[in-house]
Design a protein around this motif. Structure first.
Motif, PDB file in Angstrom:
ATOM      1  N   ASP A 128     -12.060  -3.974   5.060  1.00  0.00           N
ATOM      2  CA  ASP A 128     -13.286  -3.693   4.082  1.00  0.00           C
ATOM      3  C   ASP A 128     -14.411  -3.326   4.302  1.00  0.00           C
ATOM      4  OD1 ASP A 128     -11.458  -4.853   2.042  1.00  0.00           O
ATOM      5  OD2 ASP A 128     -11.918  -6.832   2.638  1.00  0.00           O
ATOM      6  N   ASN A 129     -14.680  -3.177   5.833  1.00  0.00           N
ATOM      7  CA  ASN A 129     -16.039  -2.587   6.516  1.00  0.00           C
ATOM      8  C   ASN A 129     -15.553  -1.384   7.063  1.00  0.00           C
ATOM      9  OD1 ASN A 129     -17.976  -2.611   8.741  1.00  0.00           O
ATOM     10  ND2 ASN A 129     -19.064  -4.089   7.305  1.00  0.00           N
ATOM     11  N   SER A 130     -16.531  -0.416   6.985  1.00  0.00           N
ATOM     12  CA  SER A 130     -16.302   1.290   7.321  1.00  0.00           C
ATOM     13  C   SER A 130     -16.464   1.065   8.898  1.00  0.00           C
ATOM     14  CB  SER A 130     -17.334   2.152   6.781  1.00  0.00           C
ATOM     15  OG  SER A 130     -18.551   1.602   6.822  1.00  0.00           O
ATOM     16  N   TYR A 131     -17.456   0.023   9.544  1.00  0.00           N
ATOM     17  CA  TYR A 131     -17.591   0.124  10.854  1.00  0.00           C
ATOM     18  C   TYR A 131     -16.271  -0.516  11.582  1.00  0.00           C
ATOM     19  CZ  TYR A 131     -22.335   1.359   9.979  1.00  0.00           C
ATOM     20  OH  TYR A 131     -23.448   1.976   9.679  1.00  0.00           O
ATOM     21  N   TYR A 132     -15.679  -1.576  11.229  1.00  0.00           N
ATOM     22  CA  TYR A 132     -14.341  -2.034  11.740  1.00  0.00           C
ATOM     23  C   TYR A 132     -13.104  -0.956  11.512  1.00  0.00           C
ATOM     24  CZ  TYR A 132     -16.459  -6.615  13.128  1.00  0.00           C
ATOM     25  OH  TYR A 132     -17.057  -7.156  13.819  1.00  0.00           O
ATOM     26  N   ARG A 133     -13.607  -0.054  10.368  1.00  0.00           N
ATOM     27  CA  ARG A 133     -12.419   0.743  10.145  1.00  0.00           C
ATOM     28  C   ARG A 133     -12.379   1.733  11.217  1.00  0.00           C
ATOM     29  NH1 ARG A 133     -13.894   2.488   5.130  1.00  0.00           N
ATOM     30  NH2 ARG A 133     -13.657   0.333   4.313  1.00  0.00           N
ATOM     31  N   ASP A 134     -13.682   2.299  11.447  1.00  0.00           N
ATOM     32  CA  ASP A 134     -13.848   3.251  12.534  1.00  0.00           C
ATOM     33  C   ASP A 134     -13.372   2.608  13.866  1.00  0.00           C
ATOM     34  OD1 ASP A 134     -15.115   4.718  10.805  1.00  0.00           O
ATOM     35  OD2 ASP A 134     -17.103   4.435  11.480  1.00  0.00           O
ATOM     36  N   LEU A 135     -13.727   1.387  13.986  1.00  0.00           N
ATOM     37  CA  LEU A 135     -13.227   0.686  15.369  1.00  0.00           C
ATOM     38  C   LEU A 135     -11.566   0.803  15.524  1.00  0.00           C
ATOM     39  CD1 LEU A 135     -13.444  -1.111  17.836  1.00  0.00           C
ATOM     40  CD2 LEU A 135     -13.281  -3.095  16.217  1.00  0.00           C
ATOM     41  N   TRP A 136     -10.867   0.281  14.595  1.00  0.00           N
ATOM     42  CA  TRP A 136      -9.595   0.700  14.531  1.00  0.00           C
ATOM     43  C   TRP A 136      -8.734   1.830  14.457  1.00  0.00           C
ATOM     44  CZ3 TRP A 136      -8.455  -3.766  16.611  1.00  0.00           C
ATOM     45  CH2 TRP A 136      -9.004  -4.846  15.887  1.00  0.00           C
ATOM     46  N   VAL A 173       0.981   0.914  16.885  1.00  0.00           N
ATOM     47  CA  VAL A 173      -0.075   2.163  16.264  1.00  0.00           C
ATOM     48  C   VAL A 173       0.032   1.861  14.822  1.00  0.00           C
ATOM     49  CG1 VAL A 173      -0.174   4.523  15.737  1.00  0.00           C
ATOM     50  CG2 VAL A 173       0.363   3.666  18.090  1.00  0.00           C
ATOM     51  N   ASP A 174       1.291   1.564  14.164  1.00  0.00           N
ATOM     52  CA  ASP A 174       1.479   1.407  12.772  1.00  0.00           C
ATOM     53  C   ASP A 174       0.618  -0.216  12.615  1.00  0.00           C
ATOM     54  OD1 ASP A 174       3.014   3.379  12.283  1.00  0.00           O
ATOM     55  OD2 ASP A 174       5.060   2.350  12.400  1.00  0.00           O
ATOM     56  N   CYS A 175       0.664  -1.202  13.391  1.00  0.00           N
ATOM     57  CA  CYS A 175      -0.112  -2.285  13.097  1.00  0.00           C
ATOM     58  C   CYS A 175      -1.762  -1.748  13.081  1.00  0.00           C
ATOM     59  CB  CYS A 175       0.247  -3.203  14.349  1.00  0.00           C
ATOM     60  SG  CYS A 175       1.858  -3.876  14.499  1.00  0.00           S
ATOM     61  N   VAL A 176      -2.382  -1.281  14.182  1.00  0.00           N
ATOM     62  CA  VAL A 176      -3.560  -0.877  14.078  1.00  0.00           C
ATOM     63  C   VAL A 176      -4.019  -0.049  12.892  1.00  0.00           C
ATOM     64  CG1 VAL A 176      -5.219   0.233  15.388  1.00  0.00           C
ATOM     65  CG2 VAL A 176      -3.394  -0.901  16.503  1.00  0.00           C
ATOM     66  N   GLU A 177      -2.985   1.107  12.492  1.00  0.00           N
ATOM     67  CA  GLU A 177      -3.351   1.792  11.201  1.00  0.00           C
ATOM     68  C   GLU A 177      -3.396   1.023  10.070  1.00  0.00           C
ATOM     69  OE1 GLU A 177      -3.781   5.006  10.781  1.00  0.00           O
ATOM     70  OE2 GLU A 177      -4.273   5.202  12.772  1.00  0.00           O
ATOM     71  N   THR A 178      -2.453  -0.104   9.777  1.00  0.00           N
ATOM     72  CA  THR A 178      -2.293  -0.951   8.798  1.00  0.00           C
ATOM     73  C   THR A 178      -3.888  -1.867   8.821  1.00  0.00           C
ATOM     74  OG1 THR A 178      -0.301  -1.029   8.982  1.00  0.00           O
ATOM     75  CG2 THR A 178      -1.347  -2.821   7.689  1.00  0.00           C
ATOM     76  N   ALA A 179      -4.308  -2.415   9.847  1.00  0.00           N
ATOM     77  CA  ALA A 179      -5.809  -2.767  10.042  1.00  0.00           C
ATOM     78  C   ALA A 179      -6.545  -2.082   9.540  1.00  0.00           C
ATOM     79  CB  ALA A 179      -5.754  -3.522  11.441  1.00  0.00           C
ATOM     80  N   LYS A 180      -6.678  -0.919   9.916  1.00  0.00           N
ATOM     81  CA  LYS A 180      -7.629   0.323   9.742  1.00  0.00           C
ATOM     82  C   LYS A 180      -7.714   0.290   8.271  1.00  0.00           C
ATOM     83  CE  LYS A 180      -7.091   4.543   9.390  1.00  0.00           C
ATOM     84  NZ  LYS A 180      -6.593   5.756   9.534  1.00  0.00           N
ATOM     85  N   ASP A 181      -6.503   0.623   7.368  1.00  0.00           N
ATOM     86  CA  ASP A 181      -6.433   0.707   6.166  1.00  0.00           C
ATOM     87  C   ASP A 181      -6.864  -0.350   5.206  1.00  0.00           C
ATOM     88  OD1 ASP A 181      -5.565   3.524   6.842  1.00  0.00           O
ATOM     89  OD2 ASP A 181      -3.243   2.785   6.503  1.00  0.00           O
ATOM     90  N   LEU A 182      -6.590  -1.448   5.767  1.00  0.00           N
ATOM     91  CA  LEU A 182      -7.002  -2.608   4.842  1.00  0.00           C
ATOM     92  C   LEU A 182      -8.422  -3.284   5.282  1.00  0.00           C
ATOM     93  CD1 LEU A 182      -3.443  -4.340   4.914  1.00  0.00           C
ATOM     94  CD2 LEU A 182      -4.334  -2.836   3.054  1.00  0.00           C
ATOM     95  N   ASP A 239     -10.530   4.399  15.992  1.00  0.00           N
ATOM     96  CA  ASP A 239     -10.714   4.676  17.473  1.00  0.00           C
ATOM     97  C   ASP A 239      -9.719   4.091  18.528  1.00  0.00           C
ATOM     98  OD1 ASP A 239     -12.250   5.893  19.721  1.00  0.00           O
ATOM     99  OD2 ASP A 239     -12.769   3.811  20.224  1.00  0.00           O
ATOM    100  N   VAL A 240      -9.338   3.002  18.191  1.00  0.00           N
ATOM    101  CA  VAL A 240      -8.235   2.073  19.114  1.00  0.00           C
ATOM    102  C   VAL A 240      -6.965   2.736  18.746  1.00  0.00           C
ATOM    103  CG1 VAL A 240      -6.841  -0.095  19.087  1.00  0.00           C
ATOM    104  CG2 VAL A 240      -9.361  -0.156  18.893  1.00  0.00           C
TER     105      VAL A 240
END
Length: 404
Positions: A298-306, A287-296, A308-309
């Motif tokens: 640069d694209n809001s659509y991939y941020r939404d994807l992570w 969960v921390d791994c995915v949250e880090t990927a979300k926070d870092l 959701d994951v």
């Protein structure tokens, strides 16, 4: 010498404060340790408020400096040097003031009993969250040297990937700027001379020439207004695209722009996979791994994807499930991750997938570069050639007028 204020603890554990004269913070720390005192904080005596601001925002150094620092630190730790000795040694040989200041602060914090990961977290503008998370995992597992190497490799790979993408975007940007500047020069300085010639001949001008002459006339006589409109539009556009709605619109266009959209998709996917895979292999919670990927991201659509994951994982679902239903992730990638989950090697598989995605990105950039060069030549030829043709068309009309 400068004066430094310090807070330390003596051999009995009592807190003491005072000032010392020295050249650097590390010298003050060494003087205190020689006196049997344990330094907690040291900062310039004349800049206490500035120190508080610095502690809040951290020190910013370049990514190249971070990579060099990490490489030196990992080598020294691997040879058996303690973290404090390694930091002091690096600080002593630093020639860049900002880097020296940052390393001295890290050394002071670690000497004061702060975890190395927490000391790094004080400088988020230099050390990304993934880097800090890996060091935190290293402190728990005792594999500091190994995970320092892993963090350094990640930073190098990311920097190389971004360098390739920027290189692919620089060429068309320069060519487009050249085409626009050439067109403006022709309209502002060349066409007015032809306008005077054509007016004296009294010939009927073709439509393309009349349109260009109108644009040229507006540019020459209202250049101040044109500059004002362009500057205002640029400022308003910058403000808008920095807003949440504007950024989201730009990210939408970024992923769907012809030729380049596929490149950006591979870039954001490979970066996210690399972050998660690197951290998962180091033993960081998924969960921390995915949250880090979300926070870092640069694209809001991939941020939404992570995001959701992350939500699906916390409800008990596997990481690959939401990826199957997303059009941002190729089905083949989601299938490989699903296999990794079944085999219990998710971190390894994600690193392999990210490496594959990065290789595809390199090939896409090379392919894009091959396409962009002839495409930009055609565009420049159409723009400049169109202007030149509009200038030459009236010559044939004038020739007929003279002949009659």
């Amino acid at each position: 010498m400068a004066s430094f204020s310090y807070t330390a603890r003596d051999s009995s554990g009592a807190s003491i404060s005072g000032t010392l004269s020295a050249n650097t913070i590390s010298e003050v720390s060494l003087m205190l340790r020689n006196e049997g005192k344990y330094p907690i904080s040291v900062h310039p005596a004349s800049d206490e408020a500035g120190e508080e601001t610095q502690t809040f925002s951290g020190i910013k150094i370049s990514r190249n400096d971070v990579i060099q620092f990490s490489t030196q630190l990992s080598i020294m730790v691997e040879t058996g040097v303690t973290i404090v000795e390694a930091l002091d040694c690096i600080a002593a040989q630093c020639t860049k003031p900002k880097v020296k200041q940052l390393v001295e602060d890290l050394s002071m914090q670690v000497q004061g009993g702060t975890d190395f990961s927490k000391a790094l977290a004080r400088h988020p503008r230099s050390f990304p969250r993934l880097y800090t998370a890996l060091i935190k995992a290293a402190e728990k597992s005792g594999m500091l040297s190994k995970l320092l190497n892993r963090a350094t490799s990640y930073l190098r790979d990311e920097q190389e990937t971004l360098r390739r993408v920027k290189g692919a975007l620089t060429y068309p940007g320069i060519m487009l700027a050249f085409a626009i500047s050439t067109t403006v020069f022709l309209l502002a300085f060349v066409l007015p001379k032809f306008t005077a010639i054509y007016a004296s001949k009294g010939a009927a001008l073709p439509v393309p020439t009349r349109i260009l002459m109108a644009i040229s006339d507006a540019l020459v006589h209202n250049w101040m207004m044109v500059l004002t409109v362009v500057a205002t539009g640029s400022v308003l556009g910058t403000i808008y695209f920095r807003s949440e709605g504007g950024a989201r619109l730009w990210h939408f266009v970024q992923l769907r722009i012809p030729l380049m959209g596929a490149m950006f998709r591979k870039l954001h996917l490979s970066r996210g996979m690399r972050m998660i895979g690197t951290m998962a292999s180091a033993g960081v919670n998924l969960v921390d791994c995915v949250e880090t990927a979300k926070d870092l991201s640069d694209n809001s659509y991939y941020r939404d994807l992570w995001h959701d994951v992350s939500q699906k994982i916390q409800t008990g679902k596997q990481l690959s499930e939401p990826l199957f239903s997303s059009n941002l992730v190729p089905r083949s990638v989601a299938q490989m991750l699903h296999s990794g989950e079944k085999s219990g090697k998710l971190g390894f598989v994600m690193e392999q997938v990210s490496g594959y995605a990065e290789q595809e990105l390199k090939e896409k950039i090379a392919e894009l570069t091959r396409y962009i060069e002839p495409a930009m030549i055609v565009v420049m030829g159409a723009i400049i050639g169109g202007v030149a043709l509009a200038l030459m068309l009236p010559i044939f009309t004038i020739s007929r007028v003279v002949a009659h």
